[in-house]
Design a protein around this motif. Structure first.
Motif: not given
Ligand SMILES: Cc1cc2nc3c(=O)[nH]c(=O)nc-3n(C[C@H](O)[C@H](O)[C@H](O)COP(=O)(O)O)c2cc1C
Ligand SMILES: [Fe+2]
Ligand SMILES: [Fe+2]
Length: 407
Positions: A226-233
Protein backbone atom coordinates in the motif's frame (compact mmCIF):
# COMPACT_ATOMS: atom_id res chain seq x y z
CA UNK A 1 -11.01 12.34 -1.24
CA UNK A 2 -12.05 8.68 -1.57
CA UNK A 3 -12.06 6.05 1.15
CA UNK A 4 -11.49 2.37 0.38
CA UNK A 5 -11.41 -0.66 2.63
CA UNK A 6 -8.24 -2.71 2.45
CA UNK A 7 -9.08 -5.13 5.27
CA UNK A 8 -11.12 -5.06 8.47
CA UNK A 9 -9.88 -1.99 10.35
CA UNK A 10 -7.59 -0.82 7.54
CA UNK A 11 -8.69 1.91 5.14
CA UNK A 12 -7.07 3.90 2.41
CA UNK A 13 -7.90 7.58 1.96
CA UNK A 14 -6.80 8.86 -1.41
CA UNK A 15 -7.04 11.99 -3.46
CA UNK A 16 -5.90 13.09 -6.90
CA UNK A 17 -3.69 16.12 -7.21
CA UNK A 18 -3.38 17.74 -10.62
CA UNK A 19 -2.16 21.01 -12.06
CA UNK A 20 0.83 21.18 -9.77
CA UNK A 21 4.54 21.03 -10.42
CA UNK A 22 5.55 18.03 -8.28
CA UNK A 23 8.51 19.01 -6.10
CA UNK A 24 8.11 22.43 -7.73
CA UNK A 25 9.71 21.01 -10.90
CA UNK A 26 7.88 18.17 -12.57
CA UNK A 27 4.99 18.86 -14.87
CA UNK A 28 3.16 15.61 -14.24
CA UNK A 29 0.96 15.14 -17.27
CA UNK A 30 -1.47 12.73 -15.59
CA UNK A 31 -1.48 13.95 -12.01
CA UNK A 32 -0.64 12.01 -8.87
CA UNK A 33 -2.50 10.50 -5.93
CA UNK A 34 -1.70 11.11 -2.29
CA UNK A 35 -2.66 8.04 -0.27
CA UNK A 36 -3.07 7.92 3.51
CA UNK A 37 -4.00 4.89 5.57
CA UNK A 38 -5.97 4.45 8.77
CA UNK A 39 -5.38 1.40 10.95
CA UNK A 40 -7.91 0.82 13.72
CA UNK A 41 -7.46 -1.43 16.72
CA UNK A 42 -8.41 -0.22 20.17
CA UNK A 43 -6.15 2.66 19.30
CA UNK A 44 -6.16 4.34 15.89
CA UNK A 45 -3.19 5.28 13.76
CA UNK A 46 -2.97 7.28 10.57
CA UNK A 47 -0.06 6.56 8.27
CA UNK A 48 1.26 9.31 5.98
CA UNK A 49 -1.72 11.50 6.67
CA UNK A 50 -2.78 14.02 4.09
CA UNK A 51 -6.46 14.36 4.90
CA UNK A 52 -7.40 17.88 5.79
CA UNK A 53 -4.31 19.01 3.90
CA UNK A 54 -6.27 22.11 2.88
CA UNK A 55 -6.49 23.20 6.53
CA UNK A 56 -10.29 22.96 6.47
CA UNK A 57 -11.48 20.81 9.38
CA UNK A 58 -14.65 19.87 7.46
CA UNK A 59 -12.55 17.98 4.91
CA UNK A 60 -11.05 15.99 7.70
CA UNK A 61 -14.31 15.35 9.52
CA UNK A 62 -16.27 14.35 6.44
CA UNK A 63 -13.56 12.02 5.18
CA UNK A 64 -13.08 10.26 8.49
CA UNK A 65 -16.81 10.05 9.09
CA UNK A 66 -17.15 7.80 6.04
CA UNK A 67 -15.15 5.13 7.82
CA UNK A 68 -16.56 5.79 11.28
CA UNK A 69 -13.53 7.54 12.75
CA UNK A 70 -13.63 10.80 14.66
CA UNK A 71 -10.52 12.99 14.46
CA UNK A 72 -10.37 12.71 18.23
CA UNK A 73 -9.97 8.95 17.91
CA UNK A 74 -6.58 9.30 16.25
CA UNK A 75 -3.84 8.45 18.72
CA UNK A 76 -0.82 8.07 16.47
CA UNK A 77 0.48 9.83 13.38
CA UNK A 78 2.95 7.58 11.68
CA UNK A 79 5.33 9.56 9.52
CA UNK A 80 7.06 7.13 7.18
CA UNK A 81 8.68 10.03 5.37
CA UNK A 82 8.85 13.68 6.28
CA UNK A 83 8.50 15.14 2.78
CA UNK A 84 5.55 17.52 3.01
CA UNK A 85 3.55 15.65 0.33
CA UNK A 86 3.00 13.12 3.16
CA UNK A 87 3.39 15.16 6.31
CA UNK A 88 2.26 18.69 5.35
CA UNK A 89 -0.96 18.18 7.25
CA UNK A 90 0.44 17.83 10.75
CA UNK A 91 0.15 21.49 11.74
CA UNK A 92 -3.47 21.64 10.57
CA UNK A 93 -4.29 18.55 12.59
CA UNK A 94 -2.60 20.04 15.64
CA UNK A 95 -5.10 22.91 15.52
CA UNK A 96 -8.01 20.58 16.22
CA UNK A 97 -6.40 17.89 18.35
CA UNK A 98 -3.70 18.14 20.93
CA UNK A 99 -2.89 14.73 22.33
CA UNK A 100 -1.42 12.57 19.60
CA UNK A 101 1.99 11.00 19.29
CA UNK A 102 4.08 11.12 16.14
CA UNK A 103 5.96 7.95 15.33
CA UNK A 104 8.99 8.16 13.05
CA UNK A 105 12.73 7.46 12.70
CA UNK A 106 15.37 9.54 14.47
CA UNK A 107 16.21 11.39 11.25
CA UNK A 108 12.56 12.23 10.67
CA UNK A 109 12.15 13.36 14.29
CA UNK A 110 14.69 16.12 13.79
CA UNK A 111 12.77 17.34 10.76
CA UNK A 112 9.31 16.97 12.31
CA UNK A 113 10.57 19.35 14.92
CA UNK A 114 12.36 21.80 12.58
CA UNK A 115 9.58 21.86 9.94
CA UNK A 116 6.53 21.85 12.21
CA UNK A 117 7.78 22.55 15.74
CA UNK A 118 6.46 19.19 16.98
CA UNK A 119 8.02 17.55 20.02
CA UNK A 120 5.65 14.78 21.05
CA UNK A 121 7.50 12.12 19.12
CA UNK A 122 8.31 8.46 19.62
CA UNK A 123 11.42 7.43 17.70
CA UNK A 124 11.41 3.90 16.30
CA UNK A 125 14.19 1.63 15.06
CA UNK A 126 14.33 -1.50 12.95
CA UNK A 127 11.83 -4.08 14.18
CA UNK A 128 10.16 -1.90 16.82
CA UNK A 129 6.43 -2.52 17.13
CA UNK A 130 3.27 -0.72 18.17
CA UNK A 131 0.33 -2.78 19.36
CA UNK A 132 -2.92 -1.00 18.54
CA UNK A 133 -5.04 -3.76 20.08
CA UNK A 134 -7.67 -6.00 18.44
CA UNK A 135 -4.91 -7.89 16.67
CA UNK A 136 -3.47 -4.88 14.87
CA UNK A 137 0.27 -4.86 15.34
CA UNK A 138 2.48 -2.42 13.46
CA UNK A 139 6.20 -2.92 12.95
CA UNK A 140 8.68 -0.34 11.66
CA UNK A 141 11.57 -0.80 9.26
CA UNK A 142 13.83 2.09 8.24
CA UNK A 143 14.73 2.22 4.55
CA UNK A 144 17.11 5.18 4.58
CA UNK A 145 17.60 7.26 1.44
CA UNK A 146 14.55 6.01 -0.30
CA UNK A 147 14.11 9.56 -1.38
CA UNK A 148 15.03 11.16 1.97
CA UNK A 149 17.33 9.84 4.73
CA UNK A 150 14.45 9.58 7.21
CA UNK A 151 12.26 7.07 5.39
CA UNK A 152 10.82 3.88 6.87
CA UNK A 153 8.32 1.18 6.05
CA UNK A 154 5.41 0.47 8.35
CA UNK A 155 4.05 -3.07 8.27
CA UNK A 156 0.76 -4.37 9.68
CA UNK A 157 1.65 -7.88 10.81
CA UNK A 158 -1.77 -9.50 10.91
CA UNK A 159 -2.71 -8.76 7.29
CA UNK A 160 0.94 -8.49 6.19
CA UNK A 161 0.28 -5.08 4.67
CA UNK A 162 3.32 -2.99 3.80
CA UNK A 163 2.78 0.77 3.93
CA UNK A 164 5.69 1.66 1.71
CA UNK A 165 5.28 5.42 1.22
CA UNK A 166 7.33 6.55 -1.81
CA UNK A 167 8.66 3.04 -2.46
CA UNK A 168 6.59 1.18 -5.04
CA UNK A 169 4.76 4.41 -5.84
CA UNK A 170 3.57 5.72 -9.19
CA UNK A 171 2.32 8.97 -10.64
CA UNK A 172 -1.05 8.98 -12.42
CA UNK A 173 -4.53 9.82 -11.18
CA UNK A 174 -6.87 7.05 -10.04
CA UNK A 175 -10.52 7.33 -10.97
CA UNK A 176 -12.48 4.08 -10.64
CA UNK A 177 -9.83 1.49 -9.93
CA UNK A 178 -7.51 1.52 -6.95
CA UNK A 179 -6.34 -2.10 -6.56
CA UNK A 180 -4.13 -4.09 -8.92
CA UNK A 181 -6.81 -6.75 -9.45
CA UNK A 182 -9.24 -4.07 -10.70
CA UNK A 183 -6.94 -2.58 -13.33
CA UNK A 184 -7.68 -3.23 -16.99
CA UNK A 185 -4.78 -4.15 -19.30
CA UNK A 186 -4.77 -0.55 -20.49
CA UNK A 187 -4.63 0.77 -16.92
CA UNK A 188 -1.80 -1.66 -16.12
CA UNK A 189 0.19 -0.13 -18.98
CA UNK A 190 -0.76 3.37 -17.82
CA UNK A 191 0.51 2.72 -14.30
CA UNK A 192 3.62 1.00 -15.56
CA UNK A 193 4.57 4.16 -17.45
CA UNK A 194 3.47 6.38 -14.56
CA UNK A 195 5.64 4.18 -12.30
CA UNK A 196 8.57 4.79 -14.65
CA UNK A 197 7.78 8.49 -14.68
CA UNK A 198 7.73 8.51 -10.87
CA UNK A 199 10.86 6.40 -10.47
CA UNK A 200 12.84 8.37 -13.06
CA UNK A 201 11.68 11.84 -11.99
CA UNK A 202 11.83 11.39 -8.23
CA UNK A 203 13.59 8.22 -7.15
CA UNK A 204 16.30 7.21 -9.60
CA UNK A 205 19.09 9.18 -7.91
CA UNK A 206 18.68 6.82 -4.94
CA UNK A 207 18.83 3.57 -6.89
CA UNK A 208 21.35 1.77 -4.58
CA UNK A 209 19.11 2.47 -1.54
CA UNK A 210 16.03 1.42 -3.50
CA UNK A 211 17.63 -1.95 -4.21
CA UNK A 212 18.18 -2.43 -0.47
CA UNK A 213 14.57 -1.46 0.20
CA UNK A 214 13.34 -4.04 -2.33
CA UNK A 215 15.35 -6.69 -0.47
CA UNK A 216 13.87 -5.58 2.84
CA UNK A 217 10.34 -5.83 1.44
CA UNK A 218 11.09 -9.40 0.32
CA UNK A 219 12.28 -10.35 3.81
CA UNK A 220 9.06 -9.06 5.32
CA UNK A 221 6.88 -11.56 3.38
CA UNK A 222 4.16 -9.21 2.32
CA UNK A 223 0.61 -9.89 1.11
CA UNK A 224 -0.38 -6.32 0.30
CA UNK A 225 1.69 -3.31 -0.77
CA UNK A 226 0.00 0.00 0.00
CA UNK A 227 2.14 2.90 -1.27
CA UNK A 228 1.85 6.64 -0.72
CA UNK A 229 1.18 7.25 -4.43
CA UNK A 230 -0.65 5.05 -6.94
CA UNK A 231 -2.48 1.72 -6.81
CA UNK A 232 -2.51 -0.82 -3.97
CA UNK A 233 -1.15 -4.27 -4.85
CA UNK A 234 -3.13 -7.04 -3.12
CA UNK A 235 -3.34 -9.67 -5.84
CA UNK A 236 0.26 -9.65 -6.91
CA UNK A 237 2.59 -7.50 -4.77
CA UNK A 238 5.51 -9.27 -6.43
CA UNK A 239 4.69 -7.41 -9.67
CA UNK A 240 5.56 -3.96 -8.34
CA UNK A 241 8.68 -5.33 -6.63
CA UNK A 242 9.80 -6.84 -9.95
CA UNK A 243 8.94 -3.60 -11.75
CA UNK A 244 11.03 -1.58 -9.32
CA UNK A 245 13.95 -4.01 -9.74
CA UNK A 246 13.68 -3.57 -13.49
CA UNK A 247 13.48 0.23 -13.21
CA UNK A 248 16.67 0.14 -11.12
CA UNK A 249 18.37 -1.50 -14.14
CA UNK A 250 17.05 1.22 -16.46
CA UNK A 251 18.85 3.72 -14.20
CA UNK A 252 22.10 2.01 -15.13
CA UNK A 253 21.73 1.75 -18.90
CA UNK A 254 19.28 -1.07 -19.55
CA UNK A 255 15.96 -0.25 -21.22
CA UNK A 256 12.96 -1.43 -23.14
CA UNK A 257 13.47 -2.46 -26.72
CA UNK A 258 13.08 1.09 -28.00
CA UNK A 259 15.11 4.12 -29.00
CA UNK A 260 14.57 7.72 -28.00
CA UNK A 261 15.62 10.46 -30.41
CA UNK A 262 16.37 13.47 -28.23
CA UNK A 263 16.79 16.37 -30.57
CA UNK A 264 16.60 20.09 -31.24
CA UNK A 265 17.26 22.30 -34.24
CA UNK A 266 17.18 26.03 -34.92
CA UNK A 267 16.77 26.24 -38.68
CA UNK A 268 16.10 22.67 -39.69
CA UNK A 269 19.59 21.49 -40.73
CA UNK A 270 19.92 18.93 -37.93
CA UNK A 271 16.19 18.20 -38.34
CA UNK A 272 16.87 16.90 -41.88
CA UNK A 273 19.07 14.20 -40.39
CA UNK A 274 16.51 13.50 -37.66
CA UNK A 275 13.87 12.84 -40.33
CA UNK A 276 16.31 10.57 -42.11
CA UNK A 277 17.03 8.64 -38.89
CA UNK A 278 13.32 8.29 -38.27
CA UNK A 279 12.87 6.76 -41.73
CA UNK A 280 15.59 4.20 -40.95
CA UNK A 281 13.98 3.26 -37.63
CA UNK A 282 10.63 2.85 -39.38
CA UNK A 283 12.19 0.74 -42.12
CA UNK A 284 13.94 -1.44 -39.52
CA UNK A 285 10.73 -1.82 -37.51
CA UNK A 286 12.30 -0.40 -34.35
CA UNK A 287 10.05 1.17 -31.71
CA UNK A 288 11.07 4.77 -31.12
CA UNK A 289 10.11 8.03 -29.40
CA UNK A 290 10.90 11.39 -30.93
CA UNK A 291 11.39 14.16 -28.37
CA UNK A 292 12.01 17.68 -29.59
CA UNK A 293 13.60 19.94 -27.00
CA UNK A 294 12.64 22.35 -25.54
CA UNK A 295 9.05 21.43 -26.45
CA UNK A 296 8.85 18.36 -24.20
CA UNK A 297 8.51 18.67 -20.44
CA UNK A 298 11.46 17.50 -18.37
CA UNK A 299 9.19 14.94 -16.73
CA UNK A 300 8.38 13.32 -20.07
CA UNK A 301 11.95 13.64 -21.35
CA UNK A 302 13.57 12.03 -18.30
CA UNK A 303 11.03 9.19 -18.18
CA UNK A 304 11.29 8.43 -21.90
CA UNK A 305 15.09 8.44 -22.15
CA UNK A 306 15.26 6.46 -18.88
CA UNK A 307 13.21 3.56 -20.26
CA UNK A 308 15.00 3.35 -23.63
CA UNK A 309 17.79 0.90 -24.42
CA UNK A 310 19.17 3.24 -27.10
CA UNK A 311 19.43 7.04 -27.28
CA UNK A 312 20.02 9.10 -30.42
CA UNK A 313 20.92 12.74 -29.89
CA UNK A 314 20.44 15.22 -32.72
CA UNK A 315 21.72 18.68 -31.82
CA UNK A 316 23.68 21.45 -33.55
CA UNK A 317 26.37 23.82 -32.33
CA UNK A 318 25.17 27.01 -30.69
CA UNK A 319 27.63 29.68 -29.58
CA UNK A 320 30.53 27.19 -29.62
CA UNK A 321 28.58 24.74 -27.50
CA UNK A 322 25.82 22.15 -27.66
CA UNK A 323 22.34 23.42 -28.56
CA UNK A 324 21.21 24.59 -25.08
CA UNK A 325 17.85 22.79 -24.69
CA UNK A 326 19.52 19.46 -25.50
CA UNK A 327 22.48 20.30 -23.25
CA UNK A 328 20.00 21.10 -20.45
CA UNK A 329 18.20 17.79 -21.00
CA UNK A 330 21.48 15.84 -20.82
CA UNK A 331 22.50 17.73 -17.70
CA UNK A 332 19.19 16.82 -16.10
CA UNK A 333 19.72 13.14 -16.99
CA UNK A 334 23.19 13.44 -15.46
CA UNK A 335 21.90 14.97 -12.24
CA UNK A 336 19.47 12.07 -12.03
CA UNK A 337 22.45 9.69 -12.35
CA UNK A 338 21.03 7.93 -15.38
CA UNK A 339 24.17 6.11 -16.43
CA UNK A 340 25.43 3.62 -18.98
CA UNK A 341 23.09 4.36 -21.89
CA UNK A 342 24.12 3.31 -25.39
CA UNK A 343 24.01 6.50 -27.49
CA UNK A 344 24.84 8.15 -30.79
CA UNK A 345 24.95 11.87 -31.66
CA UNK A 346 24.91 13.87 -34.85
CA UNK A 347 24.45 17.55 -35.57
CA UNK A 348 25.04 20.51 -37.84
CA UNK A 349 27.49 23.38 -37.36
CA UNK A 350 28.20 26.61 -39.27
CA UNK A 351 31.91 27.37 -38.96
CA UNK A 352 33.72 26.13 -35.83
CA UNK A 353 31.66 23.38 -34.22
CA UNK A 354 31.92 22.95 -30.45
CA UNK A 355 28.79 20.93 -29.63
CA UNK A 356 30.76 17.72 -29.36
CA UNK A 357 33.17 19.15 -26.81
CA UNK A 358 30.35 20.25 -24.53
CA UNK A 359 28.60 16.91 -24.93
CA UNK A 360 31.74 15.17 -23.69
CA UNK A 361 32.05 17.63 -20.81
CA UNK A 362 28.47 16.96 -19.68
CA UNK A 363 28.94 13.19 -19.81
CA UNK A 364 32.26 13.42 -17.92
CA UNK A 365 31.18 15.95 -15.32
CA UNK A 366 28.12 13.94 -14.38
CA UNK A 367 30.02 10.62 -14.49
CA UNK A 368 27.32 9.29 -16.79
CA UNK A 369 29.52 6.70 -18.43
CA UNK A 370 27.34 6.58 -21.57
CA UNK A 371 28.66 4.38 -24.33
CA UNK A 372 28.83 6.55 -27.47
CA UNK A 373 29.07 5.34 -31.03
CA UNK A 374 31.29 7.84 -32.92
CA UNK A 375 29.40 11.09 -33.63
CA UNK A 376 28.70 12.55 -37.08
CA UNK A 377 29.04 16.31 -37.46
CA UNK A 378 28.24 18.06 -40.71
CA UNK A 379 28.68 21.62 -42.00
CA UNK A 380 25.31 23.18 -42.87
CA UNK A 381 22.94 20.66 -44.40
CA UNK A 382 23.78 16.94 -44.30
CA UNK A 383 24.99 15.61 -47.67
CA UNK A 384 24.76 12.06 -48.99
CA UNK A 385 28.09 11.12 -47.43
CA UNK A 386 26.94 12.28 -43.98
CA UNK A 387 23.68 10.38 -44.28
CA UNK A 388 25.53 7.19 -45.23
CA UNK A 389 27.64 7.51 -42.07
CA UNK A 390 24.59 8.26 -39.95
CA UNK A 391 22.74 5.26 -41.32
CA UNK A 392 25.65 2.91 -40.58
CA UNK A 393 25.90 4.18 -37.00
CA UNK A 394 22.17 3.95 -36.37
CA UNK A 395 22.27 0.34 -37.60
CA UNK A 396 25.20 -0.32 -35.27
CA UNK A 397 23.21 1.14 -32.37
CA UNK A 398 20.20 -1.05 -33.19
CA UNK A 399 22.44 -4.10 -33.22
CA UNK A 400 24.32 -3.29 -30.03
CA UNK A 401 21.30 -2.23 -28.00
CA UNK A 402 19.98 -5.80 -27.95
CA UNK A 403 22.23 -6.61 -25.02
CA UNK A 404 20.74 -3.69 -23.08
CA UNK A 405 17.12 -4.78 -23.42
CA UNK A 406 15.25 -5.75 -20.25
CA UNK A 407 11.44 -5.72 -20.53
C1 LIG B 1 22.61 31.71 -32.26
C2 LIG B 1 23.50 30.83 -33.09
C3 LIG B 1 24.76 30.51 -32.63
C4 LIG B 1 25.60 29.69 -33.40
N1 LIG B 1 26.85 29.39 -32.93
C5 LIG B 1 27.69 28.63 -33.69
C6 LIG B 1 29.01 28.36 -33.26
O1 LIG B 1 29.45 28.79 -32.21
N2 LIG B 1 29.80 27.57 -34.03
C7 LIG B 1 29.36 27.05 -35.20
O2 LIG B 1 30.08 26.29 -35.84
N3 LIG B 1 28.10 27.32 -35.64
C8 LIG B 1 27.27 28.08 -34.90
N4 LIG B 1 26.01 28.39 -35.37
C9 LIG B 1 25.60 27.87 -36.66
C10 LIG B 1 24.71 26.66 -36.51
O3 LIG B 1 25.38 25.61 -35.83
C11 LIG B 1 24.31 26.23 -37.91
O4 LIG B 1 23.47 27.23 -38.45
C12 LIG B 1 23.61 24.90 -37.95
O5 LIG B 1 23.32 24.56 -39.28
C13 LIG B 1 22.31 24.94 -37.15
O6 LIG B 1 21.66 23.73 -37.28
P1 LIG B 1 20.08 23.65 -37.06
O7 LIG B 1 19.42 24.31 -38.25
O8 LIG B 1 19.81 22.22 -36.94
O9 LIG B 1 19.82 24.41 -35.80
C14 LIG B 1 25.17 29.18 -34.61
C15 LIG B 1 23.89 29.53 -35.07
C16 LIG B 1 23.06 30.34 -34.33
C17 LIG B 1 21.70 30.71 -34.85
FE1 LIG C 1 9.29 11.68 -1.15
FE1 LIG D 1 5.95 11.13 -1.87
Amino acid sequence: MKTLKIADGIHMLTMNVEDILFEGIWEIANGVTLNSYIVQGEKTAIIDGVIGWDGIPETLYSTLEKIGVKPDDIDYLIVNHMEPDHSGWISNFRKIKDDFTIICTDKAAKMVSSFYGEDRIRIVKEGDTLDLGKGKLLSFHPVPNVHWPDTMYTCERDTKTLFSCDMFGAFGRMTDHYFDDELTAEEMDFFEFEGIRYYSNVMTTFTPSIRKAIEKAKELEINIIAPGHGPVYRKNPQKIMDDYSRFSLYAEGAGKNEITILWGSMYGMTAKAVDFVESILKREGVRYNRLEMPLESDSEMVATVFKSAGVIIGAPTYEYKLFPPVAAALNELGRKKITGKLAFRFGSYGWSGGAERELNEIIERNKMNWDFIESVEFEGAPVEEDLIKIEARVLELIKRMREKVVE
